[in-house]
Design a protein around this motif. Structure first.
Motif, PDB file in Angstrom:
ATOM      1  N   ALA A  53      38.629  49.517  17.215  1.00 44.68           N
ATOM      2  CA  ALA A  53      37.895  49.813  17.842  1.00 44.68           C
ATOM      3  C   ALA A  53      36.590  49.413  16.940  1.00 44.68           C
ATOM      4  O   ALA A  53      35.564  49.397  16.096  1.00 44.68           O
ATOM      5  N   SER A  54      37.470  49.343  15.330  1.00 42.03           N
ATOM      6  CA  SER A  54      37.028  48.966  14.428  1.00 42.03           C
ATOM      7  C   SER A  54      36.744  47.540  13.855  1.00 42.03           C
ATOM      8  O   SER A  54      36.495  47.096  12.748  1.00 42.03           O
ATOM      9  N   LEU A  55      37.493  46.891  14.134  1.00 43.91           N
ATOM     10  CA  LEU A  55      37.616  45.244  14.316  1.00 43.91           C
ATOM     11  C   LEU A  55      35.847  44.635  14.651  1.00 43.91           C
ATOM     12  O   LEU A  55      35.367  45.213  15.917  1.00 43.91           O
ATOM     13  N   PRO A  56      35.488  43.583  14.329  1.00 46.54           N
ATOM     14  CA  PRO A  56      34.269  43.419  14.570  1.00 46.54           C
ATOM     15  C   PRO A  56      33.974  42.784  15.669  1.00 46.54           C
ATOM     16  O   PRO A  56      34.910  42.031  16.498  1.00 46.54           O
ATOM     17  N   GLY A  57      32.985  43.067  16.150  1.00 47.46           N
ATOM     18  CA  GLY A  57      32.972  42.935  17.733  1.00 47.46           C
ATOM     19  C   GLY A  57      32.981  43.660  18.943  1.00 47.46           C
ATOM     20  O   GLY A  57      33.142  43.596  19.879  1.00 47.46           O
ATOM     21  N   ILE A  58      33.856  44.615  18.132  1.00 46.82           N
ATOM     22  CA  ILE A  58      34.851  45.625  19.189  1.00 46.82           C
ATOM     23  C   ILE A  58      34.404  47.080  19.469  1.00 46.82           C
ATOM     24  O   ILE A  58      34.527  47.955  18.330  1.00 46.82           O
ATOM     25  N   GLY A  59      33.933  47.240  19.679  1.00 48.99           N
ATOM     26  CA  GLY A  59      33.684  49.084  20.553  1.00 48.99           C
ATOM     27  C   GLY A  59      34.496  49.646  21.365  1.00 48.99           C
ATOM     28  O   GLY A  59      35.383  49.182  21.239  1.00 48.99           O
ATOM     29  N   ARG A  60      34.085  50.511  21.547  1.00 49.96           N
ATOM     30  CA  ARG A  60      35.409  51.946  22.753  1.00 49.96           C
ATOM     31  C   ARG A  60      35.461  51.238  23.830  1.00 49.96           C
ATOM     32  O   ARG A  60      36.247  51.104  24.159  1.00 49.96           O
ATOM     33  N   SER A  61      34.738  50.610  24.934  1.00 51.40           N
ATOM     34  CA  SER A  61      35.005  50.189  25.837  1.00 51.40           C
ATOM     35  C   SER A  61      35.450  49.092  25.794  1.00 51.40           C
ATOM     36  O   SER A  61      36.848  48.683  26.632  1.00 51.40           O
ATOM     37  N   THR A  62      35.210  47.742  25.212  1.00 51.43           N
ATOM     38  CA  THR A  62      36.166  46.609  24.535  1.00 51.43           C
ATOM     39  C   THR A  62      37.888  46.857  24.149  1.00 51.43           C
ATOM     40  O   THR A  62      38.566  46.128  25.027  1.00 51.43           O
ATOM     41  N   ALA A  63      37.470  47.750  23.283  1.00 54.96           N
ATOM     42  CA  ALA A  63      38.914  48.493  22.659  1.00 54.96           C
ATOM     43  C   ALA A  63      39.934  48.924  23.916  1.00 54.96           C
ATOM     44  O   ALA A  63      41.005  48.996  23.551  1.00 54.96           O
TER      45      ALA A  63
END
Length: 373
Positions: free
Chosen positions: A121-131
DNA sequence: AAATCGGGGCA
DNA sequence: TGCCCAGATTT
């Protein structure tokens, strides 16, 4: 807000029924469902955040052909990535995709940190749900997702009140999603939740008759499917005030000014505007000495998409006026020139025409339409 | 014309 | 932490 909200049916029952539905009606042949690497799942998730499945498919395939893995993507220059993104829109996400690929290469030795939700979730463009989606879909390990589809399913099933953007509501939805998510068949479960929301439990016209949860769904029971999820409360529009000078010469013409080419009413013709009567008077002293003020007209409101403008017309008379330059002109309300007028100004000028049949004061509820040019 | 969407950025 | 935005589509 309780950490363990009551659940409409036991998680095991929910899971079994959802998976049975998915086995028959779910999507099983999407390109990213073959060869489920974190990379492919990630790219598909980012693309799907903004676009429907059928549109995404050709983009996804072209993207995979050109950038078969993170390494290839990280090595590309941004222009080429964005070129392949052309037509998908939301280029910030294309840029984030590229950035994240480089982070994965440089900080994670080329392997997605699928062991850690936090790292993902700390990757750019990735939040909790996408992670969560990437972890679940690419590893089969239990991870929770909460995208728009899942939110819609859960708010309806539980008749969750309040706009899901509110932190308390969002916490409750995460908590529900958490409780329903199984340890087994997580790939299918997460896909099934998204498919259910995308195909049956749509925003408008949900097909409750085909839904495996028709008998439990609280929103359906109340006949209020369409009310959930609640929409974002619209904030009161900020209000600004302005004085508009309605300067008439002795033959009844009105002075107009052309607006700057950019910004509000860019390039359109309008009346001279002032913050207050002092500013207006100062302008008159300079440009039209001897002008006589009449009584103000009553204030009316013009509504834009992002604010309300309260307009008070201030009529005045002048016998002569020097300096009518490029961006000023006299306008004859009885013989309107074919020029672009700001919408509320158009209305005002029409009210000056002597033989208009319509009532002059039709301004109160007008909206921000483009004036005709 | 309005609502929508998941993440980023900012107070 | 909470609030709003960008940016394009869908309804």
């Amino acid at each position: 807000m309780t950490d363990h909200p009551p659940v409409v049916l036991p998680p095991e029952t929910f899971q079994r029924r959802l998976l049975d539905w998915f086995d028959v009606h779910g999507r099983h042949n999407l390109p990213w469902q073959q060869n489920r690497t974190p990379y492919r799942v990630w790219v598909s998730e980012i693309m799907l955040q903004q676009t429907q499945v059928t549109t995404v498919i050709p983009y996804f395939e072209r993207f995979m052909e050109r950038f078969p893995d993170v390494e290839a993507l990280a090595a590309a220059n941004q222009d080429e990535v964005l070129h392949l993104w052309t037509g998908l829109g939301y280029y910030a996400r294309g840029r984030n995709l590229h950035k994240a690929a480089r982070v994965v290469m440089e900080e994670h030795d080329g392997a997605f940190p699928v062991h850690s939700l936090e790292a993902m979730a700390s990757l750019p463009g990735i939040g909790r749900s996408t992670a969560g989606a990437i972890i679940a879909q690419s590893t089969g390990r239990r991870a929770v997702i909460l995208d728009g589809n899942v939110k819609r399913v859960l708010t309806r099933l539980h008749a969750v009140e309040g706009w899901p953007g509110r932190p308390a509501v969002e916490r409750r939805l995460w908590s529900l999603a958490e409780r329903y998510t199984p340890a087994e068949r997580v790939i299918d479960f997460t896909q099934a939740m998204m498919d259910l929301g995308a195909t049956l439990c749509r925003r408008g016209r949900p097909e409750c008759g085909r839904c495996p949860f028709e008998t439990e769904c609280l929103a359906h029971e109340r006949g209020e499917e369409r009310r959930f999820p609640e929409s974002k409360p619209k904030k009161a529009l900020p209000t600004r005030q302005t004085l508009m000078l309605l300067l008439l010469d002795d033959s009844g013409r009105v002075l107009l000014e052309q607006r700057p080419s950019s910004g509000l009413w860019g390039g359109l013709w309008s009346l001279p505007q002032f913050e207050d009567s002092e500013a207006l008077q100062a302008w008159l002293d300079q440009h039209a000495p001897g002008a006589e003020l009449d009584d103000e007209w009553s204030t009316f409101t013009h509504t834009f998409s992002h604010f309300r403008l309260e307009i008070t017309p201030q009529p005045a008379r002048v016998t002569c006026l020097d300096a009518v330059g490029e961006s000023r002109r006299w306008f004859d309300p009885t013989d309107p020139a074919n020029i672009g007028l700001a919408a509320p100004v158009k209305g005002l000028l029409e009210s000056l025409r002597p033989f208009t049949l319509s009532a002059p004061a039709g301004h109160a509820s007008e909206s921000a339409k483009e004036p005709s040019r």
